[in-house]
Structure formats: structure tokens, C-alpha cells
Design a protein around this motif. Structure first.
Motif, PDB file in Angstrom:
ATOM      1  N   PHE A  70       0.844  -1.187   0.000  1.00  0.00           N
ATOM      2  CA  PHE A  70       0.000   0.000   0.000  1.00  0.00           C
ATOM      3  C   PHE A  70       0.885   1.244   0.000  1.00  0.00           C
ATOM      4  N   ARG A  71       0.236   2.409  -0.154  1.00  0.00           N
ATOM      5  CA  ARG A  71       0.945   3.686  -0.130  1.00  0.00           C
ATOM      6  C   ARG A  71       0.507   4.501   1.083  1.00  0.00           C
ATOM      7  N   VAL A  72       1.454   5.233   1.642  1.00  0.00           N
ATOM      8  CA  VAL A  72       1.173   6.225   2.674  1.00  0.00           C
ATOM      9  C   VAL A  72       1.896   7.495   2.257  1.00  0.00           C
ATOM     10  N   GLY A  73       1.156   8.452   1.724  1.00  0.00           N
ATOM     11  CA  GLY A  73       1.803   9.643   1.180  1.00  0.00           C
ATOM     12  C   GLY A  73       2.670   9.286  -0.016  1.00  0.00           C
ATOM     13  N   ASP A  74       3.958   9.654   0.061  1.00  0.00           N
ATOM     14  CA  ASP A  74       4.902   9.356  -1.026  1.00  0.00           C
ATOM     15  C   ASP A  74       5.640   8.042  -0.801  1.00  0.00           C
ATOM     16  N   ARG A  80      11.120   9.538  -7.910  1.00  0.00           N
ATOM     17  CA  ARG A  80      12.391   8.813  -7.873  1.00  0.00           C
ATOM     18  C   ARG A  80      12.635   8.243  -6.487  1.00  0.00           C
ATOM     19  N   LEU A  81      13.108   6.989  -6.421  1.00  0.00           N
ATOM     20  CA  LEU A  81      13.403   6.342  -5.146  1.00  0.00           C
ATOM     21  C   LEU A  81      14.596   7.034  -4.481  1.00  0.00           C
ATOM     22  N   VAL A  82      14.402   7.480  -3.226  1.00  0.00           N
ATOM     23  CA  VAL A  82      15.487   8.163  -2.520  1.00  0.00           C
ATOM     24  C   VAL A  82      15.923   7.405  -1.260  1.00  0.00           C
ATOM     25  N   GLN A  83      15.058   6.536  -0.746  1.00  0.00           N
ATOM     26  CA  GLN A  83      15.440   5.794   0.454  1.00  0.00           C
ATOM     27  C   GLN A  83      14.650   4.500   0.569  1.00  0.00           C
ATOM     28  N   LYS A  84      15.347   3.461   1.003  1.00  0.00           N
ATOM     29  CA  LYS A  84      14.699   2.187   1.302  1.00  0.00           C
ATOM     30  C   LYS A  84      14.948   1.875   2.778  1.00  0.00           C
ATOM     31  N   THR A  85      13.876   1.538   3.487  1.00  0.00           N
ATOM     32  CA  THR A  85      13.970   1.229   4.908  1.00  0.00           C
ATOM     33  C   THR A  85      13.413  -0.166   5.155  1.00  0.00           C
ATOM     34  N   ASP A  86      14.211  -1.004   5.821  1.00  0.00           N
ATOM     35  CA  ASP A  86      13.766  -2.342   6.226  1.00  0.00           C
ATOM     36  C   ASP A  86      13.705  -2.375   7.744  1.00  0.00           C
ATOM     37  N   ALA A  87      12.587  -2.881   8.282  1.00  0.00           N
ATOM     38  CA  ALA A  87      12.428  -2.972   9.736  1.00  0.00           C
ATOM     39  C   ALA A  87      11.905  -4.349  10.112  1.00  0.00           C
ATOM     40  N   LEU A 135      19.735   6.727  -1.170  1.00  0.00           N
ATOM     41  CA  LEU A 135      20.361   6.799  -2.483  1.00  0.00           C
ATOM     42  C   LEU A 135      20.724   8.241  -2.810  1.00  0.00           C
ATOM     43  N   GLY A 136      22.004   8.504  -2.995  1.00  0.00           N
ATOM     44  CA  GLY A 136      22.471   9.807  -3.432  1.00  0.00           C
ATOM     45  C   GLY A 136      22.703   9.813  -4.934  1.00  0.00           C
ATOM     46  N   THR A 137      23.335  10.862  -5.418  1.00  0.00           N
ATOM     47  CA  THR A 137      23.580  10.964  -6.868  1.00  0.00           C
ATOM     48  C   THR A 137      24.599   9.947  -7.345  1.00  0.00           C
ATOM     49  N   GLY A 138      25.550   9.605  -6.497  1.00  0.00           N
ATOM     50  CA  GLY A 138      26.540   8.615  -6.924  1.00  0.00           C
ATOM     51  C   GLY A 138      26.944   7.680  -5.823  1.00  0.00           C
ATOM     52  N   SER A 139      26.153   7.596  -4.756  1.00  0.00           N
ATOM     53  CA  SER A 139      26.525   6.755  -3.626  1.00  0.00           C
ATOM     54  C   SER A 139      25.287   6.300  -2.873  1.00  0.00           C
ATOM     55  N   ILE A 140      25.507   5.315  -1.994  1.00  0.00           N
ATOM     56  CA  ILE A 140      24.436   4.810  -1.132  1.00  0.00           C
ATOM     57  C   ILE A 140      24.905   4.902   0.307  1.00  0.00           C
ATOM     58  N   ALA A 141      24.147   5.630   1.132  1.00  0.00           N
ATOM     59  CA  ALA A 141      24.482   5.769   2.550  1.00  0.00           C
ATOM     60  C   ALA A 141      23.606   4.829   3.363  1.00  0.00           C
ATOM     61  N   GLU A 142      24.243   4.096   4.288  1.00  0.00           N
ATOM     62  CA  GLU A 142      23.521   3.126   5.104  1.00  0.00           C
ATOM     63  C   GLU A 142      23.486   3.570   6.559  1.00  0.00           C
ATOM     64  N   GLY A 143      22.439   3.145   7.270  1.00  0.00           N
ATOM     65  CA  GLY A 143      22.324   3.471   8.678  1.00  0.00           C
ATOM     66  C   GLY A 143      21.318   2.555   9.349  1.00  0.00           C
ATOM     67  N   GLN A 144      21.275   2.594  10.677  1.00  0.00           N
ATOM     68  CA  GLN A 144      20.330   1.768  11.418  1.00  0.00           C
ATOM     69  C   GLN A 144      20.029   2.410  12.756  1.00  0.00           C
ATOM     70  N   ARG A 191       9.926   8.033  -1.890  1.00  0.00           N
ATOM     71  CA  ARG A 191      10.181   8.680  -3.182  1.00  0.00           C
ATOM     72  C   ARG A 191      10.157  10.198  -3.024  1.00  0.00           C
ATOM     73  N   ASP A 192      10.804  10.886  -3.971  1.00  0.00           N
ATOM     74  CA  ASP A 192      10.737  12.344  -3.968  1.00  0.00           C
ATOM     75  C   ASP A 192       9.532  12.798  -4.785  1.00  0.00           C
ATOM     76  N   GLN A 193       9.420  14.106  -4.997  1.00  0.00           N
ATOM     77  CA  GLN A 193       8.256  14.646  -5.688  1.00  0.00           C
ATOM     78  C   GLN A 193       8.165  14.189  -7.143  1.00  0.00           C
ATOM     79  N   THR A 194       9.286  13.809  -7.729  1.00  0.00           N
ATOM     80  CA  THR A 194       9.282  13.339  -9.122  1.00  0.00           C
ATOM     81  C   THR A 194       9.023  11.844  -9.235  1.00  0.00           C
TER      82      THR A 194
END
Length: 352
Positions: free
Chosen positions: A149-153, A181-188, A208-217, A176-179
Motif C-alpha cells: 500500500f501507499r502512505v503519502g509518497d 524517484r526512489l530516494v530511500q529504502k527502509t527495512d524494519a 540513495l544519493g547521486t553517486g553513492s548509497i548511505a547506510e544506517g540503522q 520517493r521524492d516529488q518526481t
């Protein structure tokens, strides 16, 4: 008894009789599908009666337009058969006035439809869904399919963990951003509903950045207030009816599983659908001038066909609006306006 009261009583009685018959038929057909399952759940005759009571508002809402058409046709056919309209016209009462004196009975039906659609049916639907979920036999071996399902964007994929809809597991959120495009994936590992909002348990992020992927938890984090436990229960039950409040919330960034045009159309339909009863009255009104000794039955059939054709066009326009092929306001109101104009044209022609 005055003439307006007589006409209103005549119209109301026939509409009520037609509504009772149509709702009875729909109720029987509905119970034929579910009675066996209700009895298999050991709910007995009380369960069947409880199910029928909770389904009654939706059945009344579905049957109301046809009841208005049938009741109006029976009323005007009786007036024409008794030559009552001829007598009224001889005293200067036009067919337009006869129609207007019959409108209050139909307006009552419109108000009932609005009350059911806006307030009563959403509550009975929620109660029915909750009761049905609680009475579902537990099967530990049954594989529970994930919900999408979707919640907002955000697009969310998760597995419901309890029948109350207050917890999810294996949660994946695509932001996703306003266009688009996928900007972040979150797994919980899980998500729980506490203090009127959802909290993610052990979320892991990939941004997801322009040329890199930043990870965090994190150990836990707040997520959203726009998703309610009732939404999860509705999705898990496969319920397809959308209430005006749910459509408004979906448009404001709440839960949605369909395109935005679908909810726009449903919101317009919540106001346009009850108007169908008045349209049916206008389509049936020319029968009041029918001469049943001189082929007037043909006019009765034509008015009946016009009412049924209106329902076909109304459904077709609604489908176009839900799929984005037509503007929502046009999809909801085009058929009522077109056929109301057609009914008035027929009435003017017969009166002329």
C-alpha cells in the motif's frame, strides 16, 4: 387529506415497498454466499442475523435508486390508470406540479442515502470487518501474504502480525521524492502502533544519493500518524468499499492502494450517488400522462429502460473517472445531469 399529502403518501408507500422487496432479494443473495461459512465458524443463527443486520445499510444504499424508479413508476402508473392526472389537469394543475408534489418523498430517500453513506455504513462496515476477523479460525500453518500500500509518497510492503492491525512485521518502506524517484529504502523487523502513531523496530536505511548509497540503522524510530490500525484490518480483510472519510484521508497523504483519481472520483460520488433517486423520479414522471387504453404501456417500458440505461451510463462514467480517463467531477456528475435533463425533456414533451 390535501393533494400534496396524498401524492407524497402514495409515492412514499410505493418506494418503501419496492425498497423492502429489493433489499430482501439482495439480502437473500448475500446470505447464500456466507451462511455456510458463518455456520462453519460455530456462530449459529445469531451470527447469521448479526451479519445480516450489519450488511443492511449497504444493501439499502445499493437498492435505493432502483426503489425510487420502481416506486415512481408504480405511483405515476396508478395516477394515469385512475385518470387522476387528467382530472388534476382539468383543474389547472400541470404535470410539473404533480411531479414537484411527489419530490418530498424522494428527498427523504436521498437524505437517508446520504446518512448511510456518510455516517452509518462506515461504522457498520468497520464493525463487520472486526467481527469477521475475530471469528476467523486460527490456522498456524496458513501463510499470510504481505500487504502492499501507499502512505503519502511512501510505498510499503509488510505482513500483518495480529488481527487488531496494530503491528506489522517484515516491513519494507520505499520513499520517493516529488518526481517519483526512489530516494530511500527502509527495512524494519516490525512496526507497532503506540500513542496514535507507528514506531519502527530495528530499522535499517539505505539512502540513495547521486553517486553513492548511505547506510544506517537504529533501535527504533517514529514513522507515521497517517496509517490507522483499521486501515490494516480493512486491507487484510480484502474490503473494497471506500468511505468518503477514507477517500479524503488518502488524498491528504493517508493509506491508499489505488490511483489518486480513484479517491477523487469516490469523493465526488459520495455526493452524486444519492441524487440518482431524484433522477429516477424525473425519468418516471412522464408515465403520469400515459394513456393505458391507447398504448401507454409503451411509455412505461421506455421510462423503465431509461432508468436502467442511466445506471449503466453512471457506472461507465464512474469507471472512467476511477481509472483517470475522465475528470472525477465529470465522471461523478455527468450521468445524473444528462439523464435529469433527458427526463425533464420527456416531461415537457408529454405535457406539451
Amino acid at each position: 387529506m390535501t393533494l400534496p399529502k396524498y401524492l407524497m403518501k402514495l409515492m412514499a408507500g410505493r418506494i418503501l415497498a419496492a425498497l423492502a422487496v429489493l433489499v430482501g432479494i439482495l439480502q437473500i443473495l448475500d446470505l447464500l454466499d456466507v451462511t455456510t461459512e458463518i455456520l462453519d465458524r460455530k456462530l449459529g443463527a445469531a451470527g447469521v442475523a448479526y451479519y445480516a443486520m450489519l450488511r443492511l445499510p449497504r444493501l439499502i444504499e445499493q437498492a435505493a435508486p432502483l426503489a425510487a424508479l420502481a416506486g415512481s413508476l408504480f405511483t405515476f402508473a396508478k395516477l394515469a390508470g385512475d385518470s387522476a392526472v387528467t382530472a388534476m389537469r382539468s383543474t389547472g394543475i400541470s404535470a410539473y406540479r404533480v411531479t414537484m408534489m411527489s419530490v418530498p418523498a424522494v428527498v427523504v430517500l436521498v437524505v437517508v442515502q446520504l446518512a448511510i453513506g456518510m455516517a452509518i455504513a462506515p461504522r457498520t462496515d468497520a464493525t463487520l470487518s472486526e467481527w469477521w476477523q475475530k471469528s476467523t479460525p486460527k490456522d498456524p500453518a496458513k501463510v499470510i501474504d504481505p500487504l502492499t500500500f501507499r502512505v503519502g509518497d511512501e510505498i510499503v510492503v509488510a505482513v500483518p502480525r495480529d488481527p487488531d492491525g496494530r503491528s506489522l512485521e517484515k516491513v519494507t518502506i520505499y520513499r520517493r521524492d516529488q518526481t517519483g524517484r526512489l530516494v530511500q529504502k527502509t527495512d524494519a523487523r516490525a512496526a507497532v502502533y503506540e500513542n496514535d502513531r507507528w514506531r519502527l523496530i530495528e530499522p535499517r536505511f539505505e539512502t540513495l544519493g547521486t553517486g553513492s548509497i548511505a547506510e544506517g540503522q537504529a533501535r527504533s524510530m517514529d514513522w507515521t500518524e497517517n496509517l490507522k490500525p483499521g486501515d490494516i484490518r480493512t486491507l487484510a480483510a480484502g474490503q473494497t468499499t471506500v468511505t468518503p472519510a477514507e477517500a479524503s484521508r488518502a488524498l491528504a497523504g493517508g493509506l491508499s492502494v489505488r490511483p489518486r483519481t480513484y479517491y477523487d472520483t469516490q469523493l465526488q460520488r459520495s455526493w452524486a450517488a444519492p441524487i440518482a433517486s431524484i433522477v429516477m423520479l424525473l425519468l418516471a414522471a412522464p408515465v403520469a400522462m400515459a394513456n393505458f387504453r391507447g398504448g401507454g404501456a409503451t411509455l412505461l417500458v421506455q421510462c423503465l429502460a431509461a432508468g436502467l440505461l442511466f445506471m449503466v451510463f453512471d457506472g461507465a462514467f464512474t469507471a472512467l473517472g476511477e481509472n483517470g480517463a475522465a475528470p472525477p467531477i465529470l465522471a461523478a456528475w455527468a450521468a445524473p445531469m444528462m439523464f435529469a435533463a433527458f427526463g425533464l425533456t420527456m416531461l415537457i414533451y408529454q405535457e406539451g
